[in-house]
Design a protein around this motif. Structure first.
Motif, PDB file in Angstrom:
ATOM      1  N   ASN A  26       0.816  -1.206   0.000  1.00 55.60           N
ATOM      2  CA  ASN A  26       0.000   0.000   0.000  1.00 55.60           C
ATOM      3  C   ASN A  26       0.858   1.267   0.000  1.00 55.60           C
ATOM      4  OD1 ASN A  26      -2.667   1.019  -0.077  1.00 55.60           O
ATOM      5  ND2 ASN A  26      -2.522   1.610   2.073  1.00 55.60           N
ATOM      6  N   MET A  27       2.176   1.088  -0.184  1.00 57.79           N
ATOM      7  CA  MET A  27       3.095   2.221  -0.255  1.00 57.79           C
ATOM      8  C   MET A  27       3.437   2.491  -1.708  1.00 57.79           C
ATOM      9  SD  MET A  27       5.636   1.295   2.912  1.00 57.79           S
ATOM     10  CE  MET A  27       4.964   0.695   4.473  1.00 57.79           C
ATOM     11  N   ASP A  28       4.121   3.606  -1.945  1.00 55.47           N
ATOM     12  CA  ASP A  28       4.498   3.958  -3.311  1.00 55.47           C
ATOM     13  C   ASP A  28       5.874   4.624  -3.306  1.00 55.47           C
ATOM     14  OD1 ASP A  28       3.441   3.807  -6.023  1.00 55.47           O
ATOM     15  OD2 ASP A  28       3.611   5.991  -6.022  1.00 55.47           O
ATOM     16  N   LYS A  30       2.032   1.261  -5.603  1.00 56.81           N
ATOM     17  CA  LYS A  30       0.704   1.213  -4.982  1.00 56.81           C
ATOM     18  C   LYS A  30      -0.368   0.839  -5.988  1.00 56.81           C
ATOM     19  CE  LYS A  30      -2.302   3.954  -1.958  1.00 56.81           C
ATOM     20  NZ  LYS A  30      -2.454   5.245  -1.231  1.00 56.81           N
ATOM     21  N   ASN A  31      -0.193   1.240  -7.240  1.00 56.07           N
ATOM     22  CA  ASN A  31      -1.207   0.970  -8.262  1.00 56.07           C
ATOM     23  C   ASN A  31      -1.299  -0.514  -8.590  1.00 56.07           C
ATOM     24  OD1 ASN A  31      -1.901   3.699  -8.522  1.00 56.07           O
ATOM     25  ND2 ASN A  31      -0.242   4.054  -9.980  1.00 56.07           N
ATOM     26  N   THR A  32      -0.141  -1.187  -8.719  1.00 57.85           N
ATOM     27  CA  THR A  32      -0.130  -2.614  -9.079  1.00 57.85           C
ATOM     28  C   THR A  32      -0.095  -3.523  -7.859  1.00 57.85           C
ATOM     29  OG1 THR A  32       2.291  -2.671  -9.220  1.00 57.85           O
ATOM     30  CG2 THR A  32       1.081  -2.070 -11.216  1.00 57.85           C
ATOM     31  N   LYS A  33       0.094  -2.921  -6.658  1.00 56.82           N
ATOM     32  CA  LYS A  33       0.215  -3.688  -5.413  1.00 56.82           C
ATOM     33  C   LYS A  33       1.413  -4.645  -5.474  1.00 56.82           C
ATOM     34  CE  LYS A  33      -3.434  -1.830  -3.578  1.00 56.82           C
ATOM     35  NZ  LYS A  33      -3.311  -0.879  -2.452  1.00 56.82           N
ATOM     36  N   MET A  39       7.156  -9.269  -5.406  1.00 56.46           N
ATOM     37  CA  MET A  39       6.215  -9.843  -4.448  1.00 56.46           C
ATOM     38  C   MET A  39       4.848  -9.194  -4.650  1.00 56.46           C
ATOM     39  SD  MET A  39       8.815  -9.677  -1.148  1.00 56.46           S
ATOM     40  CE  MET A  39       9.601  -8.173  -1.738  1.00 56.46           C
ATOM     41  N   THR A  40       3.827 -10.010  -4.753  1.00 64.65           N
ATOM     42  CA  THR A  40       2.464  -9.506  -4.974  1.00 64.65           C
ATOM     43  C   THR A  40       1.515  -9.840  -3.828  1.00 64.65           C
ATOM     44  OG1 THR A  40       1.932 -11.509  -6.229  1.00 64.65           O
ATOM     45  CG2 THR A  40       2.687  -9.589  -7.483  1.00 64.65           C
ATOM     46  N   ASP A  41       1.905 -10.793  -2.976  1.00 66.39           N
ATOM     47  CA  ASP A  41       1.061 -11.182  -1.848  1.00 66.39           C
ATOM     48  C   ASP A  41       1.181 -10.167  -0.721  1.00 66.39           C
ATOM     49  OD1 ASP A  41       0.355 -13.489  -3.214  1.00 66.39           O
ATOM     50  OD2 ASP A  41       2.055 -14.612  -2.380  1.00 66.39           O
TER      51      ASP A  41
END
Length: 390
Positions: free
Chosen positions: A252-254, A275-278, A291-293
């Motif tokens: 949730n950071m960018d 943050k856009n692609t998580k 990492m996407t999880d």
């Protein structure tokens, strides 16, 4: 020696829904504020320099107590200062390890005392300081916190000088303090009633930072800059390795969360969040890992022959990357001679600017299993070391 106050709020710098210190300029062009203003003590300035200060003749003082409200998650920093005789007699209230610390110099006496409840819990606390004969008393939320008794063998002469008051710093050389402490305070003060005086206070800056209405523990990065440490302050042996732990929702950071680089070498390591692609992307030399999880904590360990990444969450996940013998000298020299940055990518230029600065809250940072305090870094003034807006 007369004493002082009332204040409070913890929080930091930009402006969400918060309070601002109302003020106007005096004839000398300095900003004046009311002693009852809500003040963010974490505002950038010389670390020992008070945020606001005032002076009054002792003959004008009709009260021997001051009250204020105070809020912080910071365990250490300067809160309130007062002196007479041009700084020969002085009083300092600060925090150290979260506990109130009072230090007093009067005539031939130097006294320090620490105790009472811990105040760095992020809650508003009402503090009252009063001079009761031979005693200086600190009350916290209506209960006795600290009591200091002082009696000189010398005859006390009437004082006919002015009293100086200051918030967020001191007006004497810090070498005079009995107990040394880190002065920067990420906290807020409000509702001050200082010796029942109505005189204005002078601010050191034209614009005063607001205080967030609601805060939580952590280090907040606004996307305007980063914090840098010399890696040499974290010495390691070649076989021991080094471990970092980052708490928070990194997806949730960018921006760039963390980077490591030695002078005149390629970037050794970086973590970048989108943050856009998580997605959170980790780069180590030519290796890259995405990492996407969602996870609650990221643990990264560098050892002689491998780098280990642990994503701690509902289902923890461990990934290992080998470090080849040819990469070992670069890794070790980067750690011995390089820089460790949080909130930005260490670049090639002298100003160390690089990719997008971080926007977000790191709830906790550890290096070698020890909490990292960004107050000890060279950091951009927009970074708050101990609190994040809700």
């Amino acid at each position: 020696m007369a004493v002082f106050w009332k204040a409070i709020t913890g929080g930091l710098l930009l402006a969400l829904l918060g309070w601002r210190a109302e003020g106007q300029e005096n004839r000398a062009g300095k900003k004046e504020v009311s002693g009852r203003s809500t003040l963010n003590l974490g505002q950038e300035r010389d670390i020992w320099r008070p945020l606001i200060h005032t002076a009054v003749n002792l003959s004008e003082i009709s009260s021997i107590k001051s009250t204020f409200q105070f809020r912080t998650f910071d365990p250490e920093g300067a809160i309130f200062y007062g002196d007479t005789k041009g700084g020969d007699d002085w009083f300092v209230l600060s925090l150290k390890d979260g506990l109130p610390l009072m230090q007093i110099s009067k005539e031939d006496m130097l006294v320090s005392v620490t105790g009472g409840p811990k105040l760095n819990d992020g809650k508003w606390h009402t503090l009252e300081v009063s001079n009761q004969g031979k005693f200086v008393v600190l009350e916290v939320d209506g209960s006795s916190g600290l009591v200091v008794g002082m009696q000189s063998k010398k005859e006390e002469l009437p004082i006919s000088s002015e009293l100086r008051l200051a918030l967020g710093g001191v007006l004497i050389g810090p070498e005079k303090l009995i107990v040394q402490f880190e002065p920067q305070m990420d906290g807020c003060v409000r509702e001050g009633s200082w010796l029942n005086l109505s005189v204005p206070w002078e601010a050191v800056t034209e614009e005063l930072w607001p205080c967030y209405q609601n805060v939580r523990p952590g280090s907040y990065f606004s996307g305007m800059g980063f914090a840098v440490f010399n890696t040499s302050v974290f010495p390691i042996k070649a076989d021991d390795g080094v471990t970092f732990e980052l708490w928070g929702d990194l997806t949730n950071m960018d921006g760039t969360i963390m980077s490591i680089k030695a002078p005149e070498q390629q970037l050794m390591f970086a973590i970048v969040a989108n943050k856009n692609t998580k997605e959170v992307t980790l780069t180590f030399g030519v290796e890259q890992f995405t990492m996407t999880d969602a996870f609650e904590r990221l643990v990264i360990t560098f050892q002689t022959d491998l780098m280990q990444v642990i994503q701690v969450g509902d289902e923890s996940k461990t990934t290992r990357f080998p470090i080849s013998p040819t990469d070992q000298p670069a890794y070790l020299s980067a750690w011995a001679e390089g820089h460790l940055a949080f909130g930005g990518l260490l670049g090639e230029g002298e100003d160390n600017t690089g990719s997008q600065f971080l926007t977000g809250c790191l709830e906790r940072i550890q290096v070698q299993a020890r909490d990292l305090d960004l107050d000890f870094a060279v950091k951009h003034s927009s970074i708050s070391s101990h609190s994040c807006p809700e």
